[in-house]
Design a protein around this motif. Sequence first.
Motif, PDB file in Angstrom:
ATOM      1  N   HIS A 127      87.126  77.084  22.648  1.00 54.36           N
ATOM      2  CA  HIS A 127      87.290  78.093  23.699  1.00 54.36           C
ATOM      3  C   HIS A 127      86.867  79.484  23.212  1.00 54.36           C
ATOM      4  CE1 HIS A 127      88.713  79.633  27.503  1.00 54.36           C
ATOM      5  NE2 HIS A 127      89.406  80.564  26.872  1.00 54.36           N
ATOM      6  N   LYS A 128      87.152  79.784  21.955  1.00 56.27           N
ATOM      7  CA  LYS A 128      86.703  81.073  21.406  1.00 56.27           C
ATOM      8  C   LYS A 128      85.177  81.135  21.382  1.00 56.27           C
ATOM      9  CE  LYS A 128      90.751  82.013  18.476  1.00 56.27           C
ATOM     10  NZ  LYS A 128      91.255  82.145  17.086  1.00 56.27           N
ATOM     11  N   ILE A 129      84.562  80.004  21.045  1.00 57.92           N
ATOM     12  CA  ILE A 129      83.098  79.954  21.066  1.00 57.92           C
ATOM     13  C   ILE A 129      82.586  80.200  22.481  1.00 57.92           C
ATOM     14  CG2 ILE A 129      81.114  78.400  20.814  1.00 57.92           C
ATOM     15  CD1 ILE A 129      82.603  77.111  18.451  1.00 57.92           C
ATOM     16  N   ARG A 130      83.243  79.584  23.461  1.00 57.95           N
ATOM     17  CA  ARG A 130      82.825  79.783  24.853  1.00 57.95           C
ATOM     18  C   ARG A 130      82.946  81.251  25.259  1.00 57.95           C
ATOM     19  NH1 ARG A 130      85.324  77.050  30.455  1.00 57.95           N
ATOM     20  NH2 ARG A 130      83.938  78.238  31.866  1.00 57.95           N
ATOM     21  N   GLU A 131      84.032  81.904  24.877  1.00 57.64           N
ATOM     22  CA  GLU A 131      84.220  83.311  25.233  1.00 57.64           C
ATOM     23  C   GLU A 131      83.118  84.182  24.646  1.00 57.64           C
ATOM     24  OE1 GLU A 131      89.069  83.695  25.809  1.00 57.64           O
ATOM     25  OE2 GLU A 131      88.213  83.988  23.804  1.00 57.64           O
ATOM     26  N   ILE A 132      82.773  83.923  23.389  1.00 56.69           N
ATOM     27  CA  ILE A 132      81.715  84.704  22.738  1.00 56.69           C
ATOM     28  C   ILE A 132      80.384  84.472  23.438  1.00 56.69           C
ATOM     29  CG2 ILE A 132      80.339  84.921  20.626  1.00 56.69           C
ATOM     30  CD1 ILE A 132      82.935  84.328  19.055  1.00 56.69           C
ATOM     31  N   GLU A 160      80.873  75.911  31.010  1.00 56.42           N
ATOM     32  CA  GLU A 160      82.107  75.119  31.029  1.00 56.42           C
ATOM     33  C   GLU A 160      82.070  73.989  30.006  1.00 56.42           C
ATOM     34  OE1 GLU A 160      84.797  72.467  34.208  1.00 56.42           O
ATOM     35  OE2 GLU A 160      83.061  73.623  34.905  1.00 56.42           O
ATOM     36  N   TYR A 161      80.869  73.472  29.750  1.00 55.03           N
ATOM     37  CA  TYR A 161      80.756  72.342  28.825  1.00 55.03           C
ATOM     38  C   TYR A 161      81.195  72.697  27.400  1.00 55.03           C
ATOM     39  CZ  TYR A 161      76.213  74.693  28.205  1.00 55.03           C
ATOM     40  OH  TYR A 161      75.212  75.622  28.017  1.00 55.03           O
ATOM     41  N   LEU A 162      81.263  73.985  27.075  1.00 57.19           N
ATOM     42  CA  LEU A 162      81.718  74.364  25.742  1.00 57.19           C
ATOM     43  C   LEU A 162      83.208  74.085  25.553  1.00 57.19           C
ATOM     44  CD1 LEU A 162      79.771  77.714  25.246  1.00 57.19           C
ATOM     45  CD2 LEU A 162      79.209  75.451  24.342  1.00 57.19           C
ATOM     46  N   ASP A 163      83.939  73.976  26.651  1.00 61.47           N
ATOM     47  CA  ASP A 163      85.350  73.587  26.603  1.00 61.47           C
ATOM     48  C   ASP A 163      85.527  72.082  26.749  1.00 61.47           C
ATOM     49  OD1 ASP A 163      87.079  75.763  26.090  1.00 61.47           O
ATOM     50  OD2 ASP A 163      86.794  76.549  28.116  1.00 61.47           O
ATOM     51  N   THR A 164      84.747  71.473  27.656  1.00 57.26           N
ATOM     52  CA  THR A 164      84.994  70.075  28.007  1.00 57.26           C
ATOM     53  C   THR A 164      84.394  69.077  27.021  1.00 57.26           C
ATOM     54  OG1 THR A 164      83.033  70.036  29.433  1.00 57.26           O
ATOM     55  CG2 THR A 164      85.141  70.621  30.464  1.00 57.26           C
ATOM     56  N   ALA A 165      83.278  69.406  26.393  1.00 55.22           N
ATOM     57  CA  ALA A 165      82.654  68.460  25.467  1.00 55.22           C
ATOM     58  C   ALA A 165      83.601  68.175  24.297  1.00 55.22           C
ATOM     59  CB  ALA A 165      81.332  69.034  24.942  1.00 55.22           C
ATOM     60  N   PRO A 166      83.738  66.918  23.903  1.00 51.18           N
ATOM     61  CA  PRO A 166      84.645  66.595  22.788  1.00 51.18           C
ATOM     62  C   PRO A 166      84.216  67.223  21.467  1.00 51.18           C
ATOM     63  CG  PRO A 166      83.410  64.658  23.494  1.00 51.18           C
ATOM     64  CD  PRO A 166      83.151  65.712  24.511  1.00 51.18           C
ATOM     65  N   TYR A 167      82.916  67.462  21.302  1.00 50.19           N
ATOM     66  CA  TYR A 167      82.428  68.083  20.069  1.00 50.19           C
ATOM     67  C   TYR A 167      81.381  69.150  20.397  1.00 50.19           C
ATOM     68  CZ  TYR A 167      84.385  63.970  17.685  1.00 50.19           C
ATOM     69  OH  TYR A 167      85.217  62.978  17.221  1.00 50.19           O
ATOM     70  N   LEU A 168      81.394  70.196  19.599  1.00 50.47           N
ATOM     71  CA  LEU A 168      80.290  71.152  19.574  1.00 50.47           C
ATOM     72  C   LEU A 168      79.666  71.072  18.187  1.00 50.47           C
ATOM     73  CD1 LEU A 168      81.908  74.323  21.240  1.00 50.47           C
ATOM     74  CD2 LEU A 168      80.712  72.406  22.346  1.00 50.47           C
ATOM     75  N   ILE A 169      78.349  70.922  18.142  1.00 52.17           N
ATOM     76  CA  ILE A 169      77.637  70.922  16.872  1.00 52.17           C
ATOM     77  C   ILE A 169      76.827  72.211  16.798  1.00 52.17           C
ATOM     78  CG2 ILE A 169      75.955  69.747  15.404  1.00 52.17           C
ATOM     79  CD1 ILE A 169      76.665  67.134  16.753  1.00 52.17           C
ATOM     80  N   LEU A 170      77.166  73.051  15.843  1.00 49.83           N
ATOM     81  CA  LEU A 170      76.435  74.293  15.635  1.00 49.83           C
ATOM     82  C   LEU A 170      75.560  74.124  14.397  1.00 49.83           C
ATOM     83  CD1 LEU A 170      79.531  75.104  16.748  1.00 49.83           C
ATOM     84  CD2 LEU A 170      78.397  77.339  16.835  1.00 49.83           C
ATOM     85  N   VAL A 171      74.265  74.255  14.583  1.00 44.73           N
ATOM     86  CA  VAL A 171      73.310  74.029  13.514  1.00 44.73           C
ATOM     87  C   VAL A 171      72.898  75.377  12.929  1.00 44.73           C
ATOM     88  CG1 VAL A 171      71.159  72.898  12.854  1.00 44.73           C
ATOM     89  CG2 VAL A 171      72.490  72.016  14.794  1.00 44.73           C
ATOM     90  N   PHE A 172      73.182  75.551  11.644  1.00 45.07           N
ATOM     91  CA  PHE A 172      72.830  76.787  10.948  1.00 45.07           C
ATOM     92  C   PHE A 172      71.679  76.514   9.986  1.00 45.07           C
ATOM     93  CE2 PHE A 172      77.076  77.678  12.391  1.00 45.07           C
ATOM     94  CZ  PHE A 172      77.127  79.051  12.567  1.00 45.07           C
ATOM     95  N   LYS A 173      70.763  77.456   9.907  1.00 45.13           N
ATOM     96  CA  LYS A 173      69.723  77.379   8.874  1.00 45.13           C
ATOM     97  C   LYS A 173      70.147  78.268   7.716  1.00 45.13           C
ATOM     98  CE  LYS A 173      66.770  81.095  10.622  1.00 45.13           C
ATOM     99  NZ  LYS A 173      65.398  81.464  11.022  1.00 45.13           N
TER     100      LYS A 173
END
Length: 291
Positions: free
Chosen positions: A149-154, A185-198
């Motif tokens: 949820h914090k990710i979604r807010e940002i 909305e999917y940032l809250d509902t998806a069971p996982y978020l994958i953030l890819v960093f280089k």
Amino acid sequence: MALVSSLTPIFVAVLCVVIAFLFKSIQKKERGPKTHSTPPVKSRPWVDEDLQDDTEIIKEEEDGDWADSEEDVPHTPYSPRRYADDIMLQRSQEFYTLMNERRSVRFISPKPVPREVIDNVIQTAGTSPSGAHTEPWTFVVVEDAETKHKIREIVEEEEEINYKQRMGDKWVKDLQRLRTNWVKEYLDTAPYLILVFKQTFGVHASGKKKTHYYNEISVSIACGILLAALQNVGLVTVTSTPLNCGPQLRLLLRRPANEKLLMLLPVGFPAKDATVPKLTRKSLDDIMVFI
């Protein structure tokens, strides 16, 4: 009359000197005062010259100690499995059919996904080739609801500014036909978020920095393999590259300063009422040149 004739060459010479002096004076005024130029910085195009967000790498770090090249890597025989021509054709067609079903899905179910599946998908992405085998990627998998949820807010705060100010009318208009906006909305509902960093550079065991050649290209290839791996297990996602969110998300997820967010992927099963834009893909003739 003779006196005037004898003075004419002298007059012309003086006039030329005056004109030359005036011309040089005008040039000096146009150039302006001399300024002390800073010495050019040694260019290293493979160390992420496209780092344009607030993820600063300070001068002391940029000019710090870099690790020496590693010793030669031993080679080993390689004998991959081989297929008969008819099996090759069958497998290539089946894989194309599978990947052609892949779509960007923004309606994702909260239905749980086995953690082991995500582990295998990430491991598959980690088989990607990379410049000098530096493997310059970090995959941050977020399951915690509060962090999501914090990710979604940002993201939504920055995306609203992007849509209203940064992106421009043409970009926003091009997205209207796909019915996208800054609400995620999917940032809250998806069971996982994958953030890819280089990783713009690595850190050697000695503490010295390790050059990551072509880090963005390498991580982008890994993202392509990741998308294929997700499709292979029946999961969906939408490739998200939220502008100006990288620094805040890096701090939220406690990632080091040498990492920059490249892509954010919500991952899960499609919602029962999920829809996607009715799009067609280019034909083979439109994307391939055979010589």
